[in-house]
Design an enzyme around this catalytic site. Structure first.
Site, mmCIF file in Angstrom:
data_model
loop_
_atom_site.group_PDB
_atom_site.id
_atom_site.type_symbol
_atom_site.label_atom_id
_atom_site.label_comp_id
_atom_site.label_asym_id
_atom_site.label_seq_id
_atom_site.Cartn_x
_atom_site.Cartn_y
_atom_site.Cartn_z
ATOM 1 N N ARG A 185 -41.519 39.300 -46.957
ATOM 2 C CA ARG A 185 -42.945 39.313 -47.316
ATOM 3 C C ARG A 185 -43.164 39.714 -48.777
ATOM 4 N NH1 ARG A 185 -47.329 41.692 -43.352
ATOM 5 N NH2 ARG A 185 -46.150 43.629 -43.465
ATOM 6 N N ARG B 98 -42.572 51.916 -38.322
ATOM 7 C CA ARG B 98 -43.899 51.365 -38.016
ATOM 8 C C ARG B 98 -43.907 50.754 -36.607
ATOM 9 N NH1 ARG B 98 -45.530 47.456 -42.590
ATOM 10 N NH2 ARG B 98 -47.605 47.653 -41.724
ATOM 11 N N ARG C 147 -44.292 45.008 -50.614
ATOM 12 C CA ARG C 147 -45.017 46.219 -50.220
ATOM 13 C C ARG C 147 -44.035 47.363 -49.985
ATOM 14 N NH1 ARG C 147 -49.192 44.601 -45.489
ATOM 15 N NH2 ARG C 147 -48.418 46.554 -44.635
ATOM 16 N N ARG D 32 -56.196 50.932 -33.703
ATOM 17 C CA ARG D 32 -54.748 51.026 -33.560
ATOM 18 C C ARG D 32 -54.336 52.192 -32.668
ATOM 19 N NH1 ARG D 32 -53.104 48.500 -38.971
ATOM 20 N NH2 ARG D 32 -50.867 48.244 -38.885
ATOM 21 N N LYS E 289 -50.792 39.149 -38.040
ATOM 22 C CA LYS E 289 -52.226 39.499 -37.903
ATOM 23 C C LYS E 289 -53.041 39.017 -39.093
ATOM 24 C CE LYS E 289 -52.023 44.035 -37.903
ATOM 25 N NZ LYS E 289 -50.634 44.469 -37.985
HETATM 26 P P1 AMP Z 1 -51.445 46.745 -42.095
HETATM 27 O O1 AMP Z 1 -51.789 46.132 -43.414
HETATM 28 O O2 AMP Z 1 -52.466 46.449 -41.036
HETATM 29 O O3 AMP Z 1 -50.042 46.429 -41.662
HETATM 30 O O4 AMP Z 1 -51.506 48.344 -42.317
HETATM 31 C C1 AMP Z 1 -50.649 48.995 -43.226
HETATM 32 C C2 AMP Z 1 -50.638 50.493 -42.977
HETATM 33 O O5 AMP Z 1 -51.964 51.009 -43.155
HETATM 34 C C3 AMP Z 1 -50.244 50.945 -41.583
HETATM 35 O O6 AMP Z 1 -48.850 51.027 -41.402
HETATM 36 C C4 AMP Z 1 -50.921 52.319 -41.510
HETATM 37 O O7 AMP Z 1 -50.183 53.279 -42.255
HETATM 38 C C5 AMP Z 1 -52.221 52.075 -42.242
HETATM 39 N N1 AMP Z 1 -53.291 51.631 -41.310
HETATM 40 C C6 AMP Z 1 -53.941 50.427 -41.323
HETATM 41 N N2 AMP Z 1 -54.852 50.354 -40.340
HETATM 42 C C7 AMP Z 1 -54.776 51.546 -39.685
HETATM 43 C C8 AMP Z 1 -55.444 52.093 -38.546
HETATM 44 N N3 AMP Z 1 -56.360 51.381 -37.875
HETATM 45 N N4 AMP Z 1 -55.105 53.350 -38.160
HETATM 46 C C9 AMP Z 1 -54.190 54.081 -38.818
HETATM 47 N N5 AMP Z 1 -53.500 53.617 -39.873
HETATM 48 C C10 AMP Z 1 -53.786 52.369 -40.318
#
Ligand code: AMP
Length: 211
Positions: free
Chosen positions: A122, A163, A152, A83, A8
């Site tokens: 990553r 996740r 991370r 999400r 993404k």
């Molecule tokens: P990402 O960088 O998009 O993979 O997001 C990393 C983490 O941030 C996710 O695993 C969630 O814990 C949190 N997160 C990011 N976007 C959202 C969202 N729209 N709703 C809920 N949690 C989020």
């Protein structure tokens, strides 16, 4: 939209490079809040660390604040939001309130095994926040920055599987909702990033032409 490690963030960056739109990543905003030790950062840290979604209201107010800034007028791509089904409906309300229209929803599909393999490779450059991947040709970091790269916290295999479970449980219904509305652009994310991007651009052309 897409599972963790689906690409993404990478594809969003490519879109920004090609079309000059704004990249709004909720994951990035939340990680920034944690790094700055804000109240929100302290609240969301345990959820993110354990691979759970952050409660809807925190993320929705973050997006609401961001969309109230004037730089969004040239167009933007949301990366990692909505999400959940609740976030989809909240986004409908935010967009309606601001007279914004949705051009499309991109979903990047990848298998769980690909996700686990990618996440294990990553690495993030803390100086530039650029994301690299040791396991993906074309995304490997230059040798001279290797020792400053960081992994991370939520990229361990156990957390990644958690996740993925959250993704299927909470995000699949949100994807289905956009499919039902006919907004979905579903692409295969298993190829190399450049190849995925070529396919994405082809698909976006047909959206522009309204087909
Ligand atoms: P990402 O960088 O998009 O993979 O997001 C990393 C983490 O941030 C996710 O695993 C969630 O814990 C949190 N997160 C990011 N976007 C959202 C969202 N729209 N709703 C809920 N949690 C989020």
């Amino acid at each position: 939209m897409g599972a963790p490690g689906s690409g993404k963030g990478t594809q969003a960056e490519f879109l920004v490079g090609q079309f000059g739109m704004l990249h709004i990543s909720t994951g990035e905003m939340l990680r920034d809040a944690i790094d700055r030790r804000t109240d929100l950062g302290e609240l969301v840290k345990p959820y993110m660390k354990n691979g759970h979604l952050v409660p809807d209201h925190h993320v929705i107010s973050l997006v609401e604040d961001r969309l109230s800034q004037s730089d969004i007028e040239a167009g933007f791509i949301l990366d990692g939001f909505p999400r959940t089904l609740h976030q989809v409906f909240a986004m409908d309300g935010l967009m309606q309130g601001q007279g914004l229209t949705l051009d499309g929803v991109i979903v990047i599909d990848v298998s769980e095994e690909t996700v686990v393999e990618r996440a294990s490779g990553r690495r993030v450059d803390p100086e530039t926040t650029k994301v690299y991947n040791l396991n993906i040709k074309g995304e490997r970091p230059p040798a001279h920055i290797l020792n400053r790269l960081e992994k991370r916290d939520d990229d361990s295999e156990e957390i990644i599987r958690q996740r993925m479970a959250s993704y299927h449980q909470e995000t699949d219904p949100a994807v289905e909702e956009y499919a039902r509305r006919g907004h979905l652009i579903r692409i295969d994310g298993s190829a190399l990033p450049d190849t995925v991007f070529e396919e994405l651009c082809r698909r976006l052309e047909s959206v522009e032409q309204g087909s």
